[in-house]
Design a protein around this motif. Structure first.
Motif, PDB file in Angstrom:
ATOM      1  N   THR A  47     -27.736  23.388 -24.780  1.00 42.73           N
ATOM      2  CA  THR A  47     -26.907  23.672 -23.589  1.00 42.73           C
ATOM      3  C   THR A  47     -27.666  23.605 -22.467  1.00 42.73           C
ATOM      4  O   THR A  47     -28.677  24.006 -22.366  1.00 42.73           O
ATOM      5  CB  THR A  47     -26.599  25.274 -23.946  1.00 42.73           C
ATOM      6  N   SER A  48     -26.893  23.001 -21.421  1.00 42.84           N
ATOM      7  CA  SER A  48     -27.424  23.049 -20.160  1.00 42.84           C
ATOM      8  C   SER A  48     -26.577  24.147 -19.356  1.00 42.84           C
ATOM      9  O   SER A  48     -25.664  24.156 -19.235  1.00 42.84           O
ATOM     10  CB  SER A  48     -27.177  21.382 -19.618  1.00 42.84           C
ATOM     11  N   SER A  49     -27.793  24.646 -18.378  1.00 42.21           N
ATOM     12  CA  SER A  49     -27.323  25.639 -17.710  1.00 42.21           C
ATOM     13  C   SER A  49     -27.808  25.324 -16.243  1.00 42.21           C
ATOM     14  O   SER A  49     -29.109  25.205 -16.090  1.00 42.21           O
ATOM     15  CB  SER A  49     -27.890  27.124 -17.910  1.00 42.21           C
ATOM     16  N   VAL A  50     -26.819  24.877 -14.966  1.00 37.90           N
ATOM     17  CA  VAL A  50     -27.324  24.821 -14.001  1.00 37.90           C
ATOM     18  C   VAL A  50     -26.709  25.701 -13.156  1.00 37.90           C
ATOM     19  O   VAL A  50     -25.563  25.721 -13.009  1.00 37.90           O
ATOM     20  CB  VAL A  50     -26.882  23.266 -13.538  1.00 37.90           C
ATOM     21  N   ASP A  51     -27.613  26.515 -12.158  1.00 33.20           N
ATOM     22  CA  ASP A  51     -26.852  27.424 -11.173  1.00 33.20           C
ATOM     23  C   ASP A  51     -26.265  26.819 -10.341  1.00 33.20           C
ATOM     24  O   ASP A  51     -25.207  27.102  -9.690  1.00 33.20           O
ATOM     25  CB  ASP A  51     -27.970  28.327 -10.785  1.00 33.20           C
ATOM     26  N   LYS A  52     -26.843  25.725  -9.517  1.00 32.00           N
ATOM     27  CA  LYS A  52     -26.065  24.959  -8.241  1.00 32.00           C
ATOM     28  C   LYS A  52     -26.523  23.859  -8.427  1.00 32.00           C
ATOM     29  O   LYS A  52     -27.707  23.334  -8.666  1.00 32.00           O
ATOM     30  CB  LYS A  52     -26.676  25.804  -7.008  1.00 32.00           C
ATOM     31  N   ILE A  53     -25.581  22.682  -8.035  1.00 22.36           N
ATOM     32  CA  ILE A  53     -25.784  21.442  -7.721  1.00 22.36           C
ATOM     33  C   ILE A  53     -25.314  20.969  -6.587  1.00 22.36           C
ATOM     34  O   ILE A  53     -23.972  21.598  -6.075  1.00 22.36           O
ATOM     35  CB  ILE A  53     -25.604  20.375  -8.955  1.00 22.36           C
ATOM     36  N   HIS A  54     -25.821  20.294  -5.663  1.00 24.36           N
ATOM     37  CA  HIS A  54     -25.377  19.777  -4.372  1.00 24.36           C
ATOM     38  C   HIS A  54     -25.569  18.248  -4.294  1.00 24.36           C
ATOM     39  O   HIS A  54     -26.475  17.561  -4.290  1.00 24.36           O
ATOM     40  CB  HIS A  54     -26.039  20.551  -3.160  1.00 24.36           C
ATOM     41  N   ILE A  55     -24.538  17.574  -4.232  1.00 22.03           N
ATOM     42  CA  ILE A  55     -24.471  16.168  -3.999  1.00 22.03           C
ATOM     43  C   ILE A  55     -23.784  15.636  -2.828  1.00 22.03           C
ATOM     44  O   ILE A  55     -22.716  16.058  -2.492  1.00 22.03           O
ATOM     45  CB  ILE A  55     -23.928  15.337  -5.241  1.00 22.03           C
ATOM     46  N   TYR A  56     -24.659  15.076  -2.047  1.00 26.39           N
ATOM     47  CA  TYR A  56     -24.070  14.761  -0.819  1.00 26.39           C
ATOM     48  C   TYR A  56     -23.253  13.491  -0.903  1.00 26.39           C
ATOM     49  O   TYR A  56     -21.965  13.633   0.052  1.00 26.39           O
ATOM     50  CB  TYR A  56     -25.259  14.359   0.473  1.00 26.39           C
ATOM     51  N   THR A  57     -23.405  12.429  -1.454  1.00 29.72           N
ATOM     52  CA  THR A  57     -22.440  11.113  -1.503  1.00 29.72           C
ATOM     53  C   THR A  57     -22.558  10.708  -2.921  1.00 29.72           C
ATOM     54  O   THR A  57     -23.599  10.560  -3.500  1.00 29.72           O
ATOM     55  CB  THR A  57     -22.917   9.975  -0.593  1.00 29.72           C
ATOM     56  N   ILE A  58     -21.344  10.459  -3.312  1.00 30.09           N
ATOM     57  CA  ILE A  58     -21.210   9.613  -4.622  1.00 30.09           C
ATOM     58  C   ILE A  58     -20.199   8.619  -4.030  1.00 30.09           C
ATOM     59  O   ILE A  58     -19.160   8.661  -3.576  1.00 30.09           O
ATOM     60  CB  ILE A  58     -20.454  10.433  -5.665  1.00 30.09           C
ATOM     61  N   ALA A  59     -20.775   7.160  -4.543  1.00 26.70           N
ATOM     62  CA  ALA A  59     -20.247   6.157  -3.936  1.00 26.70           C
ATOM     63  C   ALA A  59     -19.998   4.872  -5.152  1.00 26.70           C
ATOM     64  O   ALA A  59     -20.851   5.035  -6.049  1.00 26.70           O
ATOM     65  CB  ALA A  59     -20.590   5.480  -2.750  1.00 26.70           C
ATOM     66  N   PHE A  60     -19.190   3.994  -5.030  1.00 23.70           N
ATOM     67  CA  PHE A  60     -18.913   2.628  -5.691  1.00 23.70           C
ATOM     68  C   PHE A  60     -18.946   3.039  -7.059  1.00 23.70           C
ATOM     69  O   PHE A  60     -19.953   2.647  -7.871  1.00 23.70           O
ATOM     70  CB  PHE A  60     -20.076   1.746  -5.421  1.00 23.70           C
ATOM     71  N   SER A  61     -18.171   3.448  -7.801  1.00 21.36           N
ATOM     72  CA  SER A  61     -17.689   3.639  -9.237  1.00 21.36           C
ATOM     73  C   SER A  61     -18.786   4.578  -9.849  1.00 21.36           C
ATOM     74  O   SER A  61     -19.031   4.598 -11.073  1.00 21.36           O
ATOM     75  CB  SER A  61     -17.640   2.196  -9.875  1.00 21.36           C
ATOM     76  N   SER A  62     -19.441   5.600  -9.229  1.00 18.61           N
ATOM     77  CA  SER A  62     -20.404   6.306  -9.713  1.00 18.61           C
ATOM     78  C   SER A  62     -19.902   7.571 -10.498  1.00 18.61           C
ATOM     79  O   SER A  62     -18.533   7.856 -10.032  1.00 18.61           O
ATOM     80  CB  SER A  62     -21.326   6.903  -8.782  1.00 18.61           C
ATOM     81  N   VAL A  63     -20.275   8.488 -11.053  1.00 20.45           N
ATOM     82  CA  VAL A  63     -19.702   9.543 -11.932  1.00 20.45           C
ATOM     83  C   VAL A  63     -20.642  10.659 -11.944  1.00 20.45           C
ATOM     84  O   VAL A  63     -21.886  10.504 -12.179  1.00 20.45           O
ATOM     85  CB  VAL A  63     -19.386   9.145 -13.317  1.00 20.45           C
ATOM     86  N   PHE A  64     -20.035  11.775 -11.673  1.00 18.79           N
ATOM     87  CA  PHE A  64     -20.692  13.162 -11.819  1.00 18.79           C
ATOM     88  C   PHE A  64     -20.024  13.678 -13.116  1.00 18.79           C
ATOM     89  O   PHE A  64     -18.690  14.040 -12.928  1.00 18.79           O
ATOM     90  CB  PHE A  64     -20.433  13.861 -10.550  1.00 18.79           C
ATOM     91  N   GLU A  65     -20.789  13.940 -14.124  1.00 10.63           N
ATOM     92  CA  GLU A  65     -20.181  14.516 -15.462  1.00 10.63           C
ATOM     93  C   GLU A  65     -20.686  15.733 -15.973  1.00 10.63           C
ATOM     94  O   GLU A  65     -22.041  15.854 -15.561  1.00 10.63           O
ATOM     95  CB  GLU A  65     -20.290  13.396 -16.498  1.00 10.63           C
ATOM     96  N   ILE A  66     -19.926  16.632 -16.021  1.00 10.08           N
ATOM     97  CA  ILE A  66     -20.416  17.869 -16.587  1.00 10.08           C
ATOM     98  C   ILE A  66     -19.877  18.167 -17.994  1.00 10.08           C
ATOM     99  O   ILE A  66     -18.602  18.096 -18.080  1.00 10.08           O
ATOM    100  CB  ILE A  66     -19.814  19.124 -15.754  1.00 10.08           C
ATOM    101  N   GLY A  67     -20.632  18.222 -19.092  1.00  8.02           N
ATOM    102  CA  GLY A  67     -20.163  18.375 -20.372  1.00  8.02           C
ATOM    103  C   GLY A  67     -20.960  17.158 -21.247  1.00  8.02           C
ATOM    104  O   GLY A  67     -21.521  16.323 -20.774  1.00  8.02           O
TER     105      GLY A  67
END
Length: 128
Positions: free
Chosen positions: A5-25
Motif C-alpha cells: 500500500t502506498s501512502s503519500v501525504d502531499k504531491i505537487h506537480i507543476y506541469t504535466i504535458a504531451f500525453s503524460s499521465v498521473f495515476e493513483i492506484g
C-alpha cells in the motif's frame, strides 16, 4: 507482483504535458509511447512538408528485447507492507511519461527522437 500500500501525504506537480499521465492506484499494464522530430536551423525557415515519421528509419526500427534466460530465485518478507511518503514535489512530466503511485504489473515505455541540425558552412557568406 508484490502487494504494498502506498501512502503519500502531499504531491505537487507543476506541469504535466504531451500525453503524460498521473495515476493513483494499482495498474495491470502501463504503456507509454512518444516520438518527435526536433529540427534546429540557423535560419528561420518552415517547410510544411516536414514531419513525416516514415522518412526516418529511427521511428520504424525494431527495438531489440533480449529475453532473460537466467533462473531467478527470490524470497521476500514484507515486515511493513506500507510505503509511506510525506511529500513529493515534481517540476515537470513530459512526453508520455508516467507518475504512478501504486502497484504495477507490466510497464513498457518507448521514446524515439530524431534530432536534425541545419547550419550554414563557415565560408558560405550567408548569415541568418
Amino acid at each position: 507482483m508484490l502487494q504494498r500500500t502506498s501512502s503519500v501525504d502531499k504531491i505537487h506537480i507543476y506541469t504535466i504535458a504531451f500525453s503524460s499521465v498521473f495515476e493513483i492506484g494499482d495498474s495491470c499494464f502501463i504503456k507509454g509511447f512518444s516520438r518527435a522530430i526536433a529540427n534546429q536551423r540557423e535560419a528561420e525557415y518552415f517547410n510544411a512538408k516536414e514531419g513525416n515519421f516514415s522518412v526516418y528509419p529511427v521511428f520504424s526500427e525494431p527495438i531489440p528485447l533480449i529475453p532473460i534466460e537466467e533462473n531467478i530465485t527470490m524470497q521476500t518478507t514484507q515486515l511493513n507492507p506500507i510505503i509511506r511518503v510525506q511529500n513529493i514535489d515534481i517540476i515537470g512530466v513530459s512526453s508520455s511519461s508516467v507518475i504512478h503511485i501504486g502497484n504495477s504489473g507490466n510497464i513498457s515505455m518507448e521514446a524515439r527522437v530524431k534530432h536534425i541540425r541545419q547550419i550554414y558552412p563557415k565560408n558560405s557568406g550567408t548569415q541568418g
